[in-house]
Design a protein around this motif. Structure first.
Motif, short mmCIF file in Angstrom:
data_model
loop_
_atom_site.label_atom_id
_atom_site.label_comp_id
_atom_site.label_asym_id
_atom_site.label_seq_id
_atom_site.Cartn_x
_atom_site.Cartn_y
_atom_site.Cartn_z
N VAL A 149 -3.66 21.71 51.83
CA VAL A 149 -3.26 21.95 50.44
C VAL A 149 -4.43 22.50 49.65
N LYS A 151 -1.88 21.89 39.70
CA LYS A 151 -1.12 22.61 40.72
C LYS A 151 -1.28 21.95 42.09
N LYS A 160 -1.93 18.81 42.54
CA LYS A 160 -1.19 17.55 42.46
C LYS A 160 0.29 17.77 42.78
N VAL A 161 0.88 18.81 42.25
CA VAL A 161 2.29 19.12 42.50
C VAL A 161 2.52 19.34 44.00
N ASP A 162 1.63 20.12 44.63
CA ASP A 162 1.79 20.42 46.06
C ASP A 162 1.63 19.16 46.91
N GLU A 176 2.13 15.97 46.00
CA GLU A 176 3.25 15.05 45.79
C GLU A 176 4.53 15.58 46.42
N HIS A 177 4.64 16.89 46.52
CA HIS A 177 5.79 17.49 47.21
C HIS A 177 5.80 17.09 48.69
N LEU A 178 4.60 16.86 49.24
CA LEU A 178 4.48 16.46 50.65
C LEU A 178 4.50 14.94 50.83
N GLY A 179 4.64 14.20 49.73
CA GLY A 179 4.72 12.74 49.82
C GLY A 179 3.43 12.00 49.56
N TYR A 180 2.42 12.71 49.05
CA TYR A 180 1.14 12.07 48.73
C TYR A 180 1.06 11.85 47.22
N LYS A 181 1.13 10.61 46.82
CA LYS A 181 1.10 10.28 45.40
C LYS A 181 -0.33 10.34 44.87
#
Length: 216
Positions: A161, A195, A197-199, A201-206
Motif C-alpha cells: 500500500v 489516502k 488510510k483509506v487503502d 482499511e479497504h484491505l481490513g487493516y484498521k
C-alpha cells in the motif's frame, strides 16, 4: 545492534576494599549511578546508588553526622554491593541485554569479553538511546498504528500500500496483542496519509492511531 557498539567503554571501577564513602564520592563527582567492583582483575559485584540508599541512616537515627561518615569511611563496598552480578557479553545483541535487564529488574550491568575481562558497562539509558535511534524519533517521523487479524502475507500487503503511493517505510514492527489479534507500528514520512488510510482499511487493516514524533 551489538552491545559493544553502545556500551560505555573503560568504565570507572572500584576495588573490593574501597570504602562506601569513597564510592559514593566517585558516583556523585562523575554523575554515575553504579560502579563495578573489581578483585584480581575480575568483576565480583556492582555497587549502585540504590545499594547506598539502603544503608543511609533514617532521620530517626541517634548517630551524629560525624559518626555516620566515620562508619561509611570504614565500610568496604563488598558489604553492600550487589552480588553475584548479572553481566553480558560484548558480543551479545542490544536486545539480549535489554531482556536480561528486564528479567532481572536491573538498570545496568557490566559488559565482559569472551575471557571474562571487564570492557564496559551498559545501562537502561543506553538502551533508550538505541530505541530512539532505531525508530528515527529525533528526526521527526509519522507513526501509524494498525489493528488487524493476523494472517500470512500481512506485512507484504501493508508494505505494498505504501509502495503504491511511492512512500518508503523507515521502520515496521508487528506483534500479537493480548486478545490474539495483531498490531503494526509503522514509521516514516507519509504525506497524504488519509489516502493511505483509506487503502489500508479497504484491505481490513484498521488505522487506530496516527501521530508525529520528533522535530521534522
Amino acid at each position: 545492534m551489538f552491545v559493544a557498539n553502545y556500551m560505555t567503554k573503560n568504565p570507572v571501577t572500584v576495588s573490593a576494599d574501597t570504602s562506601v564513602d569513597e564510592a559514593t564520592g566517585l558516583m556523585k563527582m562523575n554523575h554515575f549511578r553504579r560502579l563495578p567492583v573489581m578483585k584480581d582483575g575480575k568483576v565480583i559485584g556492582i555497587i549502585s546508588d540504590r545499594d547506598i540508599s539502603r544503608i543511609a541512616p533514617s532521620p530517626a537515627t541517634t548517630l551524629s553526622k560525624y559518626e555516620i561518615n566515620s562508619l561509611l569511611a570504614k565500610m568496604p563496598v563488598t558489604d553492600v554491593m550487589s552480588a553475584p552480578i548479572v553481566s553480558v557479553s560484548d558480543e551479545a545483541t542490544v536486545e539480549e541485554a535489554a531482556l536480561l535487564m528486564c528479567n532481572n529488574k536491573i538498570g545496568g550491568m557490566p559488559v565482559v569479553s569472551s575471557v571474562g575481562v571487564l570492557v564496559g558497562i551498559i545501562t537502561e539509558t543506553d538502551i533508550f538511546r538505541v530505541f530512539v535511534k532505531v525508530m528515527g524519533l529525533a528526526s521527526g517521523k509519522m507513526r501509524v498504528t494498525l489493528d488487524f487479524k493476523d494472517k500470512i502475507g500481512a506485512t507484504k500487503e501493508i508494505a505494498d500500500v505504501f509502495a503504491k503511493h511511492d512512500l518508503n517505510i523507515d521502520s515496521f514492527v508487528s506483534f500479537n496483542t493480548p486478545n490474539g489479534d495483531s498490531e503494526a507500528i509503522i514509521r516514516g514520512n507519509f504525506p497524504g496519509i488519509e489516502k493511505i488510510k483509506v487503502d489500508l482499511e479497504h484491505l481490513g487493516y484498521k488505522v487506530s492511531h496516527i501521530t508525529k514524533i520528533g522535530t521534522l
